[in-house]
Design an enzyme around this catalytic site. Structure first.
Site, mmCIF file in Angstrom:
data_model
loop_
_atom_site.group_PDB
_atom_site.id
_atom_site.type_symbol
_atom_site.label_atom_id
_atom_site.label_comp_id
_atom_site.label_asym_id
_atom_site.label_seq_id
_atom_site.Cartn_x
_atom_site.Cartn_y
_atom_site.Cartn_z
ATOM 1 C CB CYS A 1 -18.656 5.933 10.881
ATOM 2 S SG CYS A 1 -17.061 6.423 10.061
ATOM 3 C CE LYS B 1 -4.095 -1.870 1.900
ATOM 4 N NZ LYS B 1 -5.146 -1.957 3.222
#
Ligand code: UGA
Length: 429
Positions: free
Chosen positions: A260, A35
């Protein structure tokens, strides 16, 4: 100012790019080589409008750097932001292991005084524990100054939200942290809330719990509307005109998802239990959310008993490829279980969906998804679903039947077009 951001998810990478764009020298620390290499080449990894351009611009200007090694970044930095994930454990509690690993790594690499500001959503007391860990393991006399600096950005509009905050919350117990964080946020508007660390930590949970409550409240009223023949949009529009209530963020649908709201509600329930607070209210918010998806599934299964269903929308909301806790995924899985044959289209989330559900057909055109389908099921309100060639849709489908989980269209229009049309909290047509 030289700053470090630990974590390169939605919060970490957007924060890093925005601060770099303001002219700061920003280091981003990650822990996956592949990444970090992609980020170094200007690939933001995540899908977020405008992020790729902002990243490439600041890479070119050499204001943003990516590394796996704390030594590259921490000794030069005045501030470090912790922006790693706090996913739910199986019991709903926030998993803070990544936060504590970061605290140890920071401790080993601190060479000079450092402000350690936590952007991740964490239960009250976590920043205190971060300070204890760093102070226990650090190898120099250099002082650390902790702070809680919660983030309120939404996926899909993360850069806009970061650049236009309603408020900037700084929870700190030292002048050093407050001064440096105020200086860093200077280019941004928004009211400054300078407070203690515990209040800052709780502000973030409170905001997300209130948002989840508004959605569940809208969904609850939609259940009343469906049983009484009232129209939820009219009811909420009228109620929302009362300025004490407002209409924003009260759109009924198939429930809130994402990485979330669901996790923060369940974490707050667990925190409440530990504090011996009655969590019935928050549990109701969670239950209504689950029921919103169940109610939608019921509508489909009562009307179509088998066969091919075309799905539009897999991501948990538009303008993102994120499928974490997406109600669409939950509903697709149930429909598969019940024997329906699903073909799905999403403008951005297909690659992610393929990793999670392998046994359905994915197509890259909304019209292909409904070819010979008995029903079209809409689960994400992507803009491109707003202007549809309905004549083409009718020709392609086995029958003109639509289940709209986001109230995208006017029932009167669908009636004129001669569709059977089921939506949320409004009379079926
Ligand atoms: C949410 C908060 O909105 C952000 O302020 C916060 O910073 C972020 O969580 C976080 O904690 O990091 P996000 O999850 O990206 O942001 O997305 P939202 O736009 O809040 O949507 C969440 C879910 O609620 C979506 O599934 C959406 O479809 C649903 N929703 C939203 C509704 O069903 N009705 C609405 O009226 C609004």
């Amino acid at each position: 100012m030289t700053i470090t951001v630990i974590g390169h998810g939605y919060v970490g990478l957007v924060t890093a790019c925005v601060f770099a764009d303001f002219g700061n020298d920003v280091w981003v620390i990650g822990h996956t080589k592949e990444k970090i290499n992609r980020l170094k080449k200007g690939d933001p990894i995540i899908f977020e409008p405008g992020l790729s351009e902002l990243l490439q611009k600041n890479l070119k200007a050499k204001r943003i750097h990516f590394t796996l090694d704390y030594q590259d970044a921490i000794p030069h930095s005045e501030v470090v932001f912790i922006a790693v994930g706090t996913p739910p454990k199986t019991n709903g509690e926030a998993d803070l292991s990544a936060i504590y690993t970061v605290a140890r790594n920071l401790a080993y690499n601190i060479k000079k005084p450092l402000v350690v500001a936590c952007k991740s959503t964490v239960p009250v007391g976590t920043n205190q524990k971060i300070a204890i860990i760093i102070n226990r393991y650090k190898r120099t006399q250099a002082r650390i100054f902790t702070a809680s600096c919660p983030e309120f950005l939404r996926e899909g509009s993360a850069i806009y939200d970061t650049l236009h905050p309603d408020r900037i919350v700084i929870g700190a117990d030292s002048k050093k942290s407050i001064d440096i964080l105020i200086k860093l946020h200077q280019p941004l508007n928004g009211k400054r809330i300078i407070t203690d660390i515990a209040s800052a930590e709780l502000i973030k949970y409170t905001a997300n719990a209130m948002l989840a409550t508004k959605i569940s409240f809208a969904n609850l009223i939609s259940f009343y509307c469906e049983k009484t023949g009232a129209d939820v949009e009219t009811v909420l529009d009228a109620v929302g005109l009362d300025q004490r209530i407002g209409r924003v963020y009260m759109n009924p649908g198939i429930g809130f998802g994402g990485s979330c709201l669901p996790k923060d509600i369940s974490a707050l329930i667990q925190i409440g239990k530990q504090l011996k607070i009655d969590v019935g209210f928050l549990k109701a918010v969670e239950n209504i959310n689950n029921h919103a998806a169940e109610n939608f599934i019921d509508k489909i299964t009562k009307t179509v008993t088998d066969g091919k269903i075309g799905v539009w929308g897999i991501s948990f909301k538009p303008n993102t490829d994120d499928i974490r806790d997406s109600p669409s995924i939950k509903i697709i899985l149930r429909l598969i279980q019940l024997g329906y044959i699903i073909t799905a289209y999403d403008p951005a989330a297909i690659n992610n969906a393929k990793k999670s559900i392998k046994i359905i057909k994915y197509v890259n055109d909304p019209y292909l998804a409904i070819k010979s389908a008995k029903a079209l099921v809409i689960m994400t309100e992507w803009n491109e679903f707003k202007q549809i060639d309905w004549k083409k849709v009718k020709q392609l489908m086995q029958q003109p039947l639509i289940f709209d989980g986001r109230n995208l269209y006017q029932p009167a229009t669908m009636k004129q077009l001669k569709f059977r049309y089921f939506s949320i909290g409004r009379k079926p047509i």
